[in-house]
Design an enzyme around this catalytic site. Sequence first.
Site, mmCIF file in Angstrom:
data_model
loop_
_atom_site.group_PDB
_atom_site.id
_atom_site.type_symbol
_atom_site.label_atom_id
_atom_site.label_comp_id
_atom_site.label_asym_id
_atom_site.label_seq_id
_atom_site.Cartn_x
_atom_site.Cartn_y
_atom_site.Cartn_z
ATOM 1 N N SER A 113 0.803 -1.188 -0.160
ATOM 2 C CA SER A 113 -0.009 0.088 -0.019
ATOM 3 C C SER A 113 0.754 1.348 -0.274
ATOM 4 O O SER A 113 1.723 1.378 -0.935
ATOM 5 C CB SER A 113 -0.994 -0.013 1.391
ATOM 6 O OG SER A 113 -1.913 0.976 1.421
ATOM 7 N N HIS A 114 0.800 2.033 0.998
ATOM 8 C CA HIS A 114 1.429 3.348 1.114
ATOM 9 C C HIS A 114 2.772 3.308 1.814
ATOM 10 O O HIS A 114 3.449 4.326 2.053
ATOM 11 C CB HIS A 114 0.536 4.371 1.935
ATOM 12 C CG HIS A 114 0.135 3.717 3.314
ATOM 13 N ND1 HIS A 114 -0.655 2.687 3.362
ATOM 14 C CD2 HIS A 114 0.601 3.853 4.612
ATOM 15 C CE1 HIS A 114 -1.130 2.142 4.387
ATOM 16 N NE2 HIS A 114 -0.056 2.933 5.260
ATOM 17 N N ASP A 279 -0.925 1.375 -4.157
ATOM 18 C CA ASP A 279 -1.683 0.656 -4.722
ATOM 19 C C ASP A 279 -3.037 1.040 -5.470
ATOM 20 O O ASP A 279 -3.971 0.438 -5.521
ATOM 21 C CB ASP A 279 -2.003 -0.594 -4.022
ATOM 22 C CG ASP A 279 -2.550 -0.323 -2.639
ATOM 23 O OD1 ASP A 279 -2.475 0.629 -2.029
ATOM 24 O OD2 ASP A 279 -3.229 -1.210 -2.123
ATOM 25 N N ARG A 282 -6.300 4.435 -1.944
ATOM 26 C CA ARG A 282 -6.510 5.511 -1.136
ATOM 27 C C ARG A 282 -6.610 6.770 -1.691
ATOM 28 O O ARG A 282 -6.152 6.684 -3.104
ATOM 29 C CB ARG A 282 -5.215 5.822 0.037
ATOM 30 C CG ARG A 282 -5.036 4.708 0.959
ATOM 31 C CD ARG A 282 -4.123 5.169 1.920
ATOM 32 N NE ARG A 282 -4.137 4.142 2.967
ATOM 33 C CZ ARG A 282 -3.301 4.408 4.201
ATOM 34 N NH1 ARG A 282 -2.740 5.457 4.415
ATOM 35 N NH2 ARG A 282 -3.575 3.414 5.238
ATOM 36 N N LYS A 376 -11.389 -0.311 -0.915
ATOM 37 C CA LYS A 376 -11.353 1.257 -0.948
ATOM 38 C C LYS A 376 -10.924 1.343 -2.498
ATOM 39 O O LYS A 376 -10.272 0.636 -3.024
ATOM 40 C CB LYS A 376 -10.837 1.840 0.115
ATOM 41 C CG LYS A 376 -9.261 1.548 0.505
ATOM 42 C CD LYS A 376 -8.811 2.208 1.650
ATOM 43 C CE LYS A 376 -7.298 1.825 1.819
ATOM 44 N NZ LYS A 376 -7.330 0.842 3.244
HETATM 45 C C1 G1P Z 1 -4.036 1.852 8.460
HETATM 46 C C2 G1P Z 1 -5.151 2.721 8.404
HETATM 47 C C3 G1P Z 1 -6.331 1.998 7.976
HETATM 48 C C4 G1P Z 1 -6.228 1.029 6.742
HETATM 49 C C5 G1P Z 1 -4.978 0.295 6.837
HETATM 50 C C6 G1P Z 1 -4.710 -0.372 5.292
HETATM 51 O O1 G1P Z 1 -3.891 0.524 9.232
HETATM 52 O O2 G1P Z 1 -5.203 3.172 9.718
HETATM 53 O O3 G1P Z 1 -7.605 2.562 8.228
HETATM 54 O O4 G1P Z 1 -7.448 0.075 6.515
HETATM 55 O O5 G1P Z 1 -4.029 1.101 6.953
HETATM 56 O O6 G1P Z 1 -4.702 0.825 4.250
HETATM 57 P P1 G1P Z 1 -3.262 0.613 10.727
HETATM 58 O O7 G1P Z 1 -1.679 0.832 10.315
HETATM 59 O O8 G1P Z 1 -3.806 1.662 11.398
HETATM 60 O O9 G1P Z 1 -3.473 -0.578 11.277
HETATM 61 ZN ZN ZN Z 2 -3.316 1.149 -0.176
#
Ligand code: G1P
Ligand code: ZN
Length: 543
Positions: A113-114, A279, A282, A376
Amino acid sequence: MSILTVATVPFAGQRPGTSGLRKKVTEFLQPGYLENFVEAIFNTLGDCRGKTLVVGGDGRYFNRTATGIIVRMAAAHGFARVLVGQNGILSTPAVSCVIRKHGAFGGLILSASHNPGGPDGDFGIKYNGDNGGPAPEKFTDAVYAATGTLAQYRISDAAAPALDAIGSTQFDGMQVEVIDSVADYAALMGELFDFPAIARLFASGFTMRYDGMHAVGGPYAHAIFESMLGAPAGTVINGTPLEDFGGHHPDPNPVSAAELIDIMFGADAPDFGAASDGDADRNMIVGRALAVTPSDSLAILAANATIAPGYRDGLRGIARSMPTSTAADRVARALGIPSYETPTGWKYFGNLLDAGMATLCGEESYGTGSNHIREKDGIWAILFWLNLLAATNKPVDTIVREHWARFGRNYYSRHDYEAVEVAPAEAMMAQLRERVATLAGTQLGSFTVALADDFAYTDPVDHALATGQGIRIVMTDGSRIVFRLSGTGTEGATVRLYLEQYEADPARHERDPQQALAPLAAIAEQLSQLQSRTGRSTPTVIT
Ligand code: G1P
Ligand code: ZN
């Protein structure tokens, strides 16, 4: 060609977190590490013979190699067909879309992801089921258990197929279809949104800047915004996916997407700014000199949903994760539809969407989506805003301020303390857990505590219980303080502190959020001693 049975030993710690297994690339590069996890998934699935699997990822370092390994293992496990994005590329929402559209058994998404990429960055993998959504905890728990006892994995001895050209080939008795990464997804977007109206908006001179952050959103944005909707070339910046995301953190928030924020807050800013993450699930929405809070974005889309063709019949319900602000709940009340509060993580929305109980879902972490898929969806959220801008002919900031005037403003901020030591972070949570048991009815500063607990959730559909989902302190005026430990970090612990304060009076809607939230932040510190426990005097990131 034949199937190899390779002896292996279990790796410790292959427990999927909030969103799949995420680890440093260096950990994934250990021989057998990825193979073991994939074997555990396939074994947990049971009989895979004759089934279709979707595979794709966000293009980060190790994406291509991992895709090849998975295809070879899928052949060994008897899958009939694998749909792979060209060059191994599929955004997370696109995987969800492709699984649903082609009736696949499930899919493997390669992404962290990020989180940063590259050889020193992170890698990740998760399994999504036939509804297109992240596998439920029952499944990921079983996968984790399976990783603990593995003695062997199965893999085809054939060389991994080339993934450069679109088309179908036979691979060790299995059909490998390399598909266009964008086409199915773009077609779905065209069904949900008024593309002709958005195209007219661009034709009238409306300007936009989309920051692909050198991640997987770029190809989708080039195809949809520029080619299909006619936005001029240059609308998409940083649109070429890179294995290390150009060395940046591909997270669409005002801190990581500073380049876009500078453009949107500068002279001659475009009308609309947006970004998505590694990805592309978001999104961040930005108007001229105004970054829209994700919780507000969810509420605004919900309040205006019927402007989009795909939502013309209205919404069944709205779901938000617990830490997300309650702005969307106010809209649900006004619309006379139910709202749901779920634990953090998109997987908790799956049952509500499948059961037709919720149409829109959102998280404060720049995640927004709907029942069109089971992830999402960043590009979807941006298209929804474009459709809204085209339908109303109002600038972003007017839409936001009119929303606040009607529903009130939920001042909101998240303070992250990243990579802190695990022991003091866990001790802090344990102490808070004890403390909240006696907080209800007490006075904290100018607030009175209405409810304080460690959030637990019983899924209304399958009655699965999730406990320990975050400390929540709710005041009588609706203001809230929430503490959680991240389930996606790969280094130490990350403490997330979420602050929310409701303000009904439009005369008080132009305050600086950090100032508006300062009294709550002081109470949070007093309750938790977060800063002294972690040895940090300020958060790592404030969003
Ligand atoms: C984080 C975000 C959560 C999201 C997840 C995946 O998780 O806070 O809302 O669903 O990334 O993108 P966390 O690191 O807080 O467990
Ligand atoms: Zn992501």
